[in-house]
Design a protein around this motif. Structure first.
Motif, PDB file in Angstrom:
ATOM      1  N   UNK A  42     -37.284  -0.007 -27.005  1.00  0.00           N
ATOM      2  CA  UNK A  42     -38.122  -0.805 -26.106  1.00  0.00           C
ATOM      3  C   UNK A  42     -39.164   0.109 -25.482  1.00  0.00           C
ATOM      4  N   UNK A  43     -40.207  -0.492 -24.949  1.00  0.00           N
ATOM      5  CA  UNK A  43     -41.157   0.273 -24.148  1.00  0.00           C
ATOM      6  C   UNK A  43     -40.667   0.276 -22.706  1.00  0.00           C
ATOM      7  N   UNK A  44     -40.386   1.447 -22.139  1.00  0.00           N
ATOM      8  CA  UNK A  44     -39.865   1.464 -20.771  1.00  0.00           C
ATOM      9  C   UNK A  44     -40.896   0.990 -19.760  1.00  0.00           C
ATOM     10  N   UNK A  45     -40.384   0.540 -18.640  1.00  0.00           N
ATOM     11  CA  UNK A  45     -41.268   0.142 -17.544  1.00  0.00           C
ATOM     12  C   UNK A  45     -42.024   1.340 -17.010  1.00  0.00           C
ATOM     13  N   UNK A  46     -41.350   2.486 -17.011  1.00  0.00           N
ATOM     14  CA  UNK A  46     -41.940   3.737 -16.529  1.00  0.00           C
ATOM     15  C   UNK A  46     -41.034   4.874 -16.987  1.00  0.00           C
ATOM     16  N   UNK A  47     -41.558   6.091 -16.881  1.00  0.00           N
ATOM     17  CA  UNK A  47     -40.789   7.292 -17.188  1.00  0.00           C
ATOM     18  C   UNK A  47     -40.719   8.147 -15.929  1.00  0.00           C
ATOM     19  N   UNK A 161     -30.951   0.876 -15.860  1.00  0.00           N
ATOM     20  CA  UNK A 161     -30.813  -0.551 -16.155  1.00  0.00           C
ATOM     21  C   UNK A 161     -32.017  -1.345 -15.674  1.00  0.00           C
ATOM     22  N   UNK A 162     -32.995  -0.651 -15.120  1.00  0.00           N
ATOM     23  CA  UNK A 162     -34.219  -1.302 -14.645  1.00  0.00           C
ATOM     24  C   UNK A 162     -35.417  -0.952 -15.512  1.00  0.00           C
ATOM     25  N   UNK A 163     -35.163  -0.395 -16.701  1.00  0.00           N
ATOM     26  CA  UNK A 163     -36.245  -0.106 -17.631  1.00  0.00           C
ATOM     27  C   UNK A 163     -36.928   1.223 -17.416  1.00  0.00           C
ATOM     28  N   UNK A 164     -36.309   2.121 -16.654  1.00  0.00           N
ATOM     29  CA  UNK A 164     -36.903   3.439 -16.404  1.00  0.00           C
ATOM     30  C   UNK A 164     -36.231   4.464 -17.329  1.00  0.00           C
ATOM     31  N   UNK A 165     -37.055   5.182 -18.064  1.00  0.00           N
ATOM     32  CA  UNK A 165     -36.574   6.249 -18.941  1.00  0.00           C
ATOM     33  C   UNK A 165     -36.568   7.553 -18.147  1.00  0.00           C
ATOM     34  N   UNK A 166     -35.407   8.194 -18.042  1.00  0.00           N
ATOM     35  CA  UNK A 166     -35.263   9.428 -17.268  1.00  0.00           C
ATOM     36  C   UNK A 166     -35.247  10.604 -18.233  1.00  0.00           C
ATOM     37  N   UNK A 167     -36.211  11.503 -18.050  1.00  0.00           N
ATOM     38  CA  UNK A 167     -36.368  12.665 -18.927  1.00  0.00           C
ATOM     39  C   UNK A 167     -36.380  13.936 -18.091  1.00  0.00           C
ATOM     40  N   UNK A 168     -35.581  14.891 -18.482  1.00  0.00           N
ATOM     41  CA  UNK A 168     -35.647  16.231 -17.912  1.00  0.00           C
ATOM     42  C   UNK A 168     -36.422  17.124 -18.863  1.00  0.00           C
ATOM     43  N   UNK A 169     -37.488  17.715 -18.389  1.00  0.00           N
ATOM     44  CA  UNK A 169     -38.346  18.550 -19.232  1.00  0.00           C
ATOM     45  C   UNK A 169     -38.159  20.007 -18.844  1.00  0.00           C
ATOM     46  N   UNK A 170     -37.555  20.774 -19.763  1.00  0.00           N
ATOM     47  CA  UNK A 170     -37.313  22.195 -19.517  1.00  0.00           C
ATOM     48  C   UNK A 170     -37.288  22.942 -20.835  1.00  0.00           C
ATOM     49  N   UNK A 171     -36.357  23.852 -20.969  1.00  0.00           N
ATOM     50  CA  UNK A 171     -36.196  24.594 -22.219  1.00  0.00           C
ATOM     51  C   UNK A 171     -34.796  25.195 -22.197  1.00  0.00           C
ATOM     52  N   UNK A 172     -34.052  25.023 -23.289  1.00  0.00           N
ATOM     53  CA  UNK A 172     -32.663  25.478 -23.281  1.00  0.00           C
ATOM     54  C   UNK A 172     -32.547  26.998 -23.335  1.00  0.00           C
ATOM     55  N   UNK A 173     -33.615  27.669 -23.729  1.00  0.00           N
ATOM     56  CA  UNK A 173     -33.718  29.130 -23.647  1.00  0.00           C
ATOM     57  C   UNK A 173     -35.071  29.447 -23.034  1.00  0.00           C
ATOM     58  N   UNK A 174     -35.088  30.228 -21.944  1.00  0.00           N
ATOM     59  CA  UNK A 174     -36.365  30.483 -21.285  1.00  0.00           C
ATOM     60  C   UNK A 174     -36.385  31.885 -20.690  1.00  0.00           C
ATOM     61  N   UNK A 175     -36.563  32.852 -21.578  1.00  0.00           N
ATOM     62  CA  UNK A 175     -36.759  34.238 -21.168  1.00  0.00           C
ATOM     63  C   UNK A 175     -38.050  34.703 -21.827  1.00  0.00           C
ATOM     64  N   UNK A 176     -39.148  34.629 -21.086  1.00  0.00           N
ATOM     65  CA  UNK A 176     -40.458  34.894 -21.678  1.00  0.00           C
ATOM     66  C   UNK A 176     -40.645  36.360 -22.028  1.00  0.00           C
ATOM     67  N   UNK A 177     -39.788  37.238 -21.500  1.00  0.00           N
ATOM     68  CA  UNK A 177     -39.865  38.651 -21.876  1.00  0.00           C
ATOM     69  C   UNK A 177     -39.143  38.928 -23.198  1.00  0.00           C
TER      70      UNK A 177
END
Length: 269
Positions: A42-47, A161-177
């Motif tokens: 479905x197209x969510x109401x919002x993210x 249940x109200x049409x909102x898509x919940x997304x966590x945006x990160x990175x499972x590995x994050x050591x830029x060095x």
């Protein structure tokens, strides 16, 4: 319909807008993100995006109806500082999330000036390239306490249940060095622990994740944990539901293990 939640390993910088140059590195991630609309059916109401690139003394919510852009990266081609992802905001959803968090004892503030950072627009452009789904960003809270972020996720669960898509945006590995072969061993050890942890029964899974610093190579994989904390939130919002791995690579950037996770059943197999 109850939407699943996602933790997305969002890649580096403005990669979706450089596919001519880096497409060979991001093809698998790009395909996994483009498949999300099919998965949810479905197209969510919002993210609602919990972004690793925003921290506040308290939880913060982007509340503009027309969020601007934040180019929070350096060293990329000039055109990537002119990228526009014109998804609307949702002041109504921002206010609703604020109310949910405060009812649960967590102070939350609205920020009508906050724009989309690259953790949001680089992840969301492949999912909704037409920028036609409203997006609200939720910050992390200073101190980066995993239990606090898990609890906030629990408070957000009714939105699914109200049409909102919940997304966590990160990175499972994050050591830029060590974002190359130097980080291969640590990324694979930590990713294996993550995969095993996500497969545990719900209560054990949450308990293990709260002790993530004890995982193999934890502080090599995450010298600072802001890119892992969005996982705590989206898990909390679907805490009793099974995890799946919609995206995994063993040789990201040539050597690194990275993963994304979905919690809850998709609409389409």
């Amino acid at each position: 319909m109850k939407l699943p939640t996602y933790f997305l390993s969002h890649g580096g910088g403005p990669w979706p807008f450089m596919m001519d140059q880096v497409g060979h590195l991001y093809g698998k991630l790009d395909a996994s993100l483009r498949d999300i609309p099919r998965q949810i059916g479905v197209t969510p109401k919002a993210v609602l995006v919990i972004t690793a690139h925003w921290e506040g003394r308290d939880f913060m919510l982007s509340s503009s109806a027309t969020p601007p852009m934040i180019y929070d990266y350096g060293g990329f081609p000039p055109h990537t500082y002119e990228v526009q992802y014109r998804a609307p905001g949702s002041p109504e959803l921002a206010a609703q999330v604020k109310a949910l968090l405060e009812a649960g004892g967590h102070k939350a503030l609205l920020d009508p000036q906050r724009g989309f950072d690259h953790g949001t627009f680089s992840a969301m452009y492949p999912v909704y390239p037409n920028a036609d789904v409203p997006i609200v960003q939720l910050s992390l809270k200073a101190g980066l306490d995993p239990q606090t972020h898990l609890e906030v996720g629990r408070l957000l669960a009714p939105l699914r249940e109200q049409g909102v898509l919940i997304i966590g945006s990160g990175l499972s590995y994050h050591n830029l060095r060590a974002f190359n072969a130097q980080g291969a061993s640590a990324s694979h050890a930590f990713d294996q622990w993550l995969q095993q942890t996500m497969a545990l029964p719900p209560a054990e899974r949450s308990a293990q994740l709260m002790q993530w610093e004890q995982a193999p190579a934890a502080r090599v994989a995450h010298p600072r944990e802001e890119h892992l904390l969005p996982l705590m939130v989206v898990l909390g919002a679907a805490e009793q539901e099974a995890a799946a791995v919609p995206y995994h690579e063993d040789a990201f950037m040539g050597a690194l293990a990275v993963s994304s996770f979905r919690f809850g059943e998709p609409a389409a197999p």
